[in-house]
Design a protein around this motif. Sequence first.
Motif, short mmCIF file in Angstrom:
data_model
loop_
_atom_site.label_atom_id
_atom_site.label_comp_id
_atom_site.label_asym_id
_atom_site.label_seq_id
_atom_site.Cartn_x
_atom_site.Cartn_y
_atom_site.Cartn_z
N THR A 79 49.14 15.04 0.79
CA THR A 79 48.96 14.78 2.22
C THR A 79 47.60 15.32 2.67
O THR A 79 46.96 16.09 1.96
N GLU A 80 47.21 14.93 3.87
CA GLU A 80 45.97 15.44 4.45
C GLU A 80 46.02 16.96 4.56
O GLU A 80 45.03 17.63 4.27
N GLN A 81 47.16 17.47 4.98
CA GLN A 81 47.30 18.92 5.15
C GLN A 81 47.12 19.66 3.83
O GLN A 81 46.52 20.73 3.78
N GLN A 82 47.64 19.09 2.75
CA GLN A 82 47.49 19.72 1.44
C GLN A 82 46.02 19.75 1.03
O GLN A 82 45.56 20.74 0.47
N LEU A 83 45.31 18.67 1.30
CA LEU A 83 43.89 18.64 0.96
C LEU A 83 43.11 19.65 1.80
O LEU A 83 42.28 20.40 1.29
N LEU A 84 43.40 19.66 3.11
CA LEU A 84 42.67 20.55 4.01
C LEU A 84 42.97 22.03 3.72
O LEU A 84 42.15 22.90 4.03
N SER A 85 44.13 22.31 3.13
CA SER A 85 44.46 23.70 2.83
C SER A 85 43.72 24.22 1.60
O SER A 85 43.70 25.42 1.34
N SER A 86 43.10 23.32 0.85
CA SER A 86 42.33 23.72 -0.32
C SER A 86 41.02 24.37 0.12
O SER A 86 40.39 23.95 1.09
N LYS A 87 40.61 25.38 -0.60
CA LYS A 87 39.38 26.10 -0.26
C LYS A 87 38.18 25.15 -0.35
O LYS A 87 38.07 24.36 -1.27
N ASN A 88 37.29 25.22 0.63
CA ASN A 88 36.06 24.43 0.72
C ASN A 88 36.28 22.94 1.00
O ASN A 88 35.36 22.16 0.92
N PHE A 89 37.51 22.54 1.32
CA PHE A 89 37.77 21.14 1.63
C PHE A 89 37.88 21.01 3.14
O PHE A 89 38.80 21.54 3.74
#
Length: 128
Positions: A79-89
């Motif tokens: 999901t978008e939230q999973q991507l955004l929770s990644s460091k530097n993303f």
Amino acid sequence: MAIQFNLLHAQPTHEQARLFLKDAQASTTMYYSPEEEADRSRWGQVLEIPVTDFELSVRSRNCLKKMNIRTLGDLTRVTEQQLLSSKNFGETSLAEIKEMMQSKGLRLGQSIEEGSHYEMRYRPQQPL
């Protein structure tokens, strides 16, 4: 089928006749559509496209690599939230990824929403 059924009636332990009858009964509810198979095959090919085939920023590419996202199919399972929770993303990387997905008629989290309807392969999380 009648011959096999008669054979089963006469010899209920005849293993080959039992298997044949079981297969014949199962085949009465089977359905095969070449069009649906072609659709699944096309989607499968699209989902297998590596993200490295697209011109992404170094930051986006590194973040996807760190998250073990290698194909478009992998992106449909996050999901978008999973991507955004990644460091530097950040938002810029997210917009870049969403644009890439839209170019192929896909969206983030699509497999999760559709219950992995088109996703048929197994990919272990840990190396074997």
